[in-house]
Design a protein around this motif. Sequence first.
Motif, PDB file in Angstrom:
ATOM      1  N   ARG A 100       1.553  24.653   5.228  1.00  0.00           N
ATOM      2  CA  ARG A 100       0.368  24.756   6.111  1.00  0.00           C
ATOM      3  C   ARG A 100       0.455  24.052   7.419  1.00  0.00           C
ATOM      4  N   MET A 101       0.446  22.832   6.777  1.00  0.00           N
ATOM      5  CA  MET A 101       0.010  21.789   8.310  1.00  0.00           C
ATOM      6  C   MET A 101       1.665  21.199   8.988  1.00  0.00           C
ATOM      7  N   ASP A 102       2.877  21.770   7.957  1.00  0.00           N
ATOM      8  CA  ASP A 102       3.889  21.286   8.389  1.00  0.00           C
ATOM      9  C   ASP A 102       4.143  22.050   9.781  1.00  0.00           C
ATOM     10  N   PRO A 103       4.884  20.957  11.050  1.00  0.00           N
ATOM     11  CA  PRO A 103       5.244  21.395  12.212  1.00  0.00           C
ATOM     12  C   PRO A 103       6.466  22.571  12.579  1.00  0.00           C
ATOM     13  N   ASP A 104       6.791  22.345  11.955  1.00  0.00           N
ATOM     14  CA  ASP A 104       7.770  23.432  11.681  1.00  0.00           C
ATOM     15  C   ASP A 104       7.475  24.400  11.249  1.00  0.00           C
ATOM     16  N   VAL A 105       6.336  24.588  10.408  1.00  0.00           N
ATOM     17  CA  VAL A 105       6.047  25.913   9.350  1.00  0.00           C
ATOM     18  C   VAL A 105       5.382  26.530  10.640  1.00  0.00           C
ATOM     19  N   PRO A 106       4.871  28.415  10.537  1.00  0.00           N
ATOM     20  CA  PRO A 106       3.890  28.947  11.587  1.00  0.00           C
ATOM     21  C   PRO A 106       2.774  29.489  10.550  1.00  0.00           C
ATOM     22  N   LEU A 107       1.645  28.873  11.413  1.00  0.00           N
ATOM     23  CA  LEU A 107       0.243  29.207  10.437  1.00  0.00           C
ATOM     24  C   LEU A 107      -0.198  30.253  11.313  1.00  0.00           C
ATOM     25  N   VAL A 108      -0.035  32.023  10.136  1.00  0.00           N
ATOM     26  CA  VAL A 108      -0.369  32.769  11.085  1.00  0.00           C
ATOM     27  C   VAL A 108      -1.350  33.624  10.595  1.00  0.00           C
ATOM     28  N   VAL A 109      -2.234  34.266  11.717  1.00  0.00           N
ATOM     29  CA  VAL A 109      -3.076  35.345  10.925  1.00  0.00           C
ATOM     30  C   VAL A 109      -2.858  36.677  11.805  1.00  0.00           C
ATOM     31  N   PRO A 110      -2.122  37.826  11.896  1.00  0.00           N
ATOM     32  CA  PRO A 110      -1.835  38.894  12.989  1.00  0.00           C
ATOM     33  C   PRO A 110      -2.326  39.060  14.043  1.00  0.00           C
ATOM     34  N   GLU A 111      -4.459  38.803  13.699  1.00  0.00           N
ATOM     35  CA  GLU A 111      -4.889  39.877  14.564  1.00  0.00           C
ATOM     36  C   GLU A 111      -5.043  38.724  16.015  1.00  0.00           C
ATOM     37  N   ASN A 113      -2.660  35.128  15.816  1.00  0.00           N
ATOM     38  CA  ASN A 113      -1.147  33.923  17.270  1.00  0.00           C
ATOM     39  C   ASN A 113      -0.407  34.654  16.632  1.00  0.00           C
ATOM     40  N   PRO A 114      -0.072  36.003  16.644  1.00  0.00           N
ATOM     41  CA  PRO A 114       1.564  36.662  15.805  1.00  0.00           C
ATOM     42  C   PRO A 114       2.478  35.998  16.413  1.00  0.00           C
ATOM     43  N   HIS A 115       2.480  35.307  18.338  1.00  0.00           N
ATOM     44  CA  HIS A 115       3.352  34.978  18.512  1.00  0.00           C
ATOM     45  C   HIS A 115       4.033  34.016  18.307  1.00  0.00           C
ATOM     46  N   HIS A 116       3.225  33.384  17.099  1.00  0.00           N
ATOM     47  CA  HIS A 116       3.785  32.565  16.440  1.00  0.00           C
ATOM     48  C   HIS A 116       4.864  32.435  15.425  1.00  0.00           C
ATOM     49  N   LEU A 117       5.163  33.475  15.396  1.00  0.00           N
ATOM     50  CA  LEU A 117       6.352  33.615  13.959  1.00  0.00           C
ATOM     51  C   LEU A 117       7.294  34.170  15.029  1.00  0.00           C
ATOM     52  N   SER A 118       7.665  33.480  16.220  1.00  0.00           N
ATOM     53  CA  SER A 118       9.083  33.431  17.038  1.00  0.00           C
ATOM     54  C   SER A 118       9.674  32.002  16.439  1.00  0.00           C
ATOM     55  N   GLY A 119       8.994  31.370  15.780  1.00  0.00           N
ATOM     56  CA  GLY A 119       9.657  30.417  15.528  1.00  0.00           C
ATOM     57  C   GLY A 119       9.675  29.778  13.484  1.00  0.00           C
ATOM     58  N   TRP A 120       9.699  30.437  13.635  1.00  0.00           N
ATOM     59  CA  TRP A 120       9.997  30.520  12.002  1.00  0.00           C
ATOM     60  C   TRP A 120      11.524  30.644  11.248  1.00  0.00           C
ATOM     61  N   ARG A 121      12.112  30.455  11.834  1.00  0.00           N
ATOM     62  CA  ARG A 121      13.287  30.023  11.433  1.00  0.00           C
ATOM     63  C   ARG A 121      13.898  28.902  11.042  1.00  0.00           C
ATOM     64  N   LYS A 122      12.938  28.312  11.766  1.00  0.00           N
ATOM     65  CA  LYS A 122      13.139  26.303  11.461  1.00  0.00           C
ATOM     66  C   LYS A 122      13.170  26.018  10.100  1.00  0.00           C
ATOM     67  N   LYS A 123      12.224  26.954   9.512  1.00  0.00           N
ATOM     68  CA  LYS A 123      12.599  26.747   7.327  1.00  0.00           C
ATOM     69  C   LYS A 123      12.111  27.750   6.733  1.00  0.00           C
ATOM     70  N   GLY A 124      12.230  28.684   8.604  1.00  0.00           N
ATOM     71  CA  GLY A 124      12.354  30.137   7.237  1.00  0.00           C
ATOM     72  C   GLY A 124      11.064  30.233   6.075  1.00  0.00           C
ATOM     73  N   ILE A 125      10.041  29.723   6.491  1.00  0.00           N
ATOM     74  CA  ILE A 125       8.913  29.980   5.493  1.00  0.00           C
ATOM     75  C   ILE A 125       7.676  29.949   6.873  1.00  0.00           C
ATOM     76  N   ILE A 126       6.690  30.891   6.619  1.00  0.00           N
ATOM     77  CA  ILE A 126       5.696  31.202   7.459  1.00  0.00           C
ATOM     78  C   ILE A 126       4.624  30.728   6.251  1.00  0.00           C
ATOM     79  N   ALA A 127       3.445  30.579   7.208  1.00  0.00           N
ATOM     80  CA  ALA A 127       2.712  29.733   5.940  1.00  0.00           C
ATOM     81  C   ALA A 127       1.315  31.132   6.526  1.00  0.00           C
ATOM     82  N   ASN A 128       0.770  31.367   5.010  1.00  0.00           N
ATOM     83  CA  ASN A 128      -0.367  31.818   5.133  1.00  0.00           C
ATOM     84  C   ASN A 128      -1.534  30.882   5.291  1.00  0.00           C
ATOM     85  N   PRO A 129      -2.764  31.345   5.990  1.00  0.00           N
ATOM     86  CA  PRO A 129      -3.861  30.365   5.960  1.00  0.00           C
ATOM     87  C   PRO A 129      -4.745  30.282   4.545  1.00  0.00           C
TER      88      PRO A 129
END
Length: 342
Positions: A100-111, A113-129
């Motif tokens: 969750r707190m990895d700066p290269d992993v988006p931490l997303v709630v779709p309602e 900050n969905p725009h943060h998903l654009s960085g998901w390919r840095k590690k291929g991982i998205i974190a659920n809060p």
Amino acid sequence: MGYKVAVVGATGNVGREILQTLADRNFPVSEVVALASERSAGHEVSFGEDQVLKVRDLATFDFAGTDFVLSSPGAKISAQFAPKAAAAGACVIDNTSHFRMDPDVPLVVPEVNPHHLSGWRKKGIIANPNCSTIQMVVALKPLHDLAKIRRVVVSTYQSVSGGGKEAMDELFTQTRAIYVNDPVEKKKFTKQIAFNVIPHIDSFMDDGMTKEEWKMVVETKKILDPSIKVSATAVRVPVFIGHSESVNIEFENPITADEARKALRAAPGISVVDHRVDEGYVTPVEIAGEDNVFISRIREDSTVENGLNLWIVADNLRKGAALNAVQIAEVMIRDGHIGPAD
């Protein structure tokens, strides 16, 4: 035509809820694979109303060709297997605290900050809060847009399902023991949970906060705005499903209860039930199985300039975990962050 989806931790509370949510929302799947530890391999789990999946061993599974991995097996296991799945080309949506707190992993709630998903390919991982963070930031987002939040003080009333099946079993067993005058045994919790509340979730930190409280502080900053100050007290209560939160908010700009109520009603993923009469508010027992975040008791705080109080309730297994993960996958498809299904 659809996506190949692997659910890691499929035999746990959240894993089973992920499978149910995928079916409920008609997620476009071509194949669903249920994964868990070796000791659970061969067990069966339900997918929707009429499908049964055989659980497969996570340790020997080949993730090649998998499009989405929805993962909820525990932080240590995710730390080991999520990068492997991502390296194989899967989009990993992880429900544990590890990334969750990895700066290269988006931490997303779709309602929120969905725009943060654009960085998901840095590690291929998205974190659920964290579950308690999710429902709070869903409520905070439209209010922050309206009047800019300066400070939040939150006390949580978190159900035992947040601690897993063993925690739910302990509440049931202790309650029964009290009624039949048997000894009350503690295993999962530090104190008796039946007919009691425990102001302690997760481990203590050096400054006196628990990790659960710390998560709400840092995750809110990462998701919504790093300038927001958060003070949290996390409490476990004898409720099976559904987290509640009493939230006091201080804003930079004036805001009335009516303005807040209007903004919340217009926001996605929120249901406002706020009538100043008996039963004119929402409690956890009423929202189990519901997808939305429910908000009641909206009122102005006369003790602080530009202050409001809210009561927030949500199903922690759905919006607090499984649903949020599936919604992330849906947004990934909708916004073109992942290619169309083969």
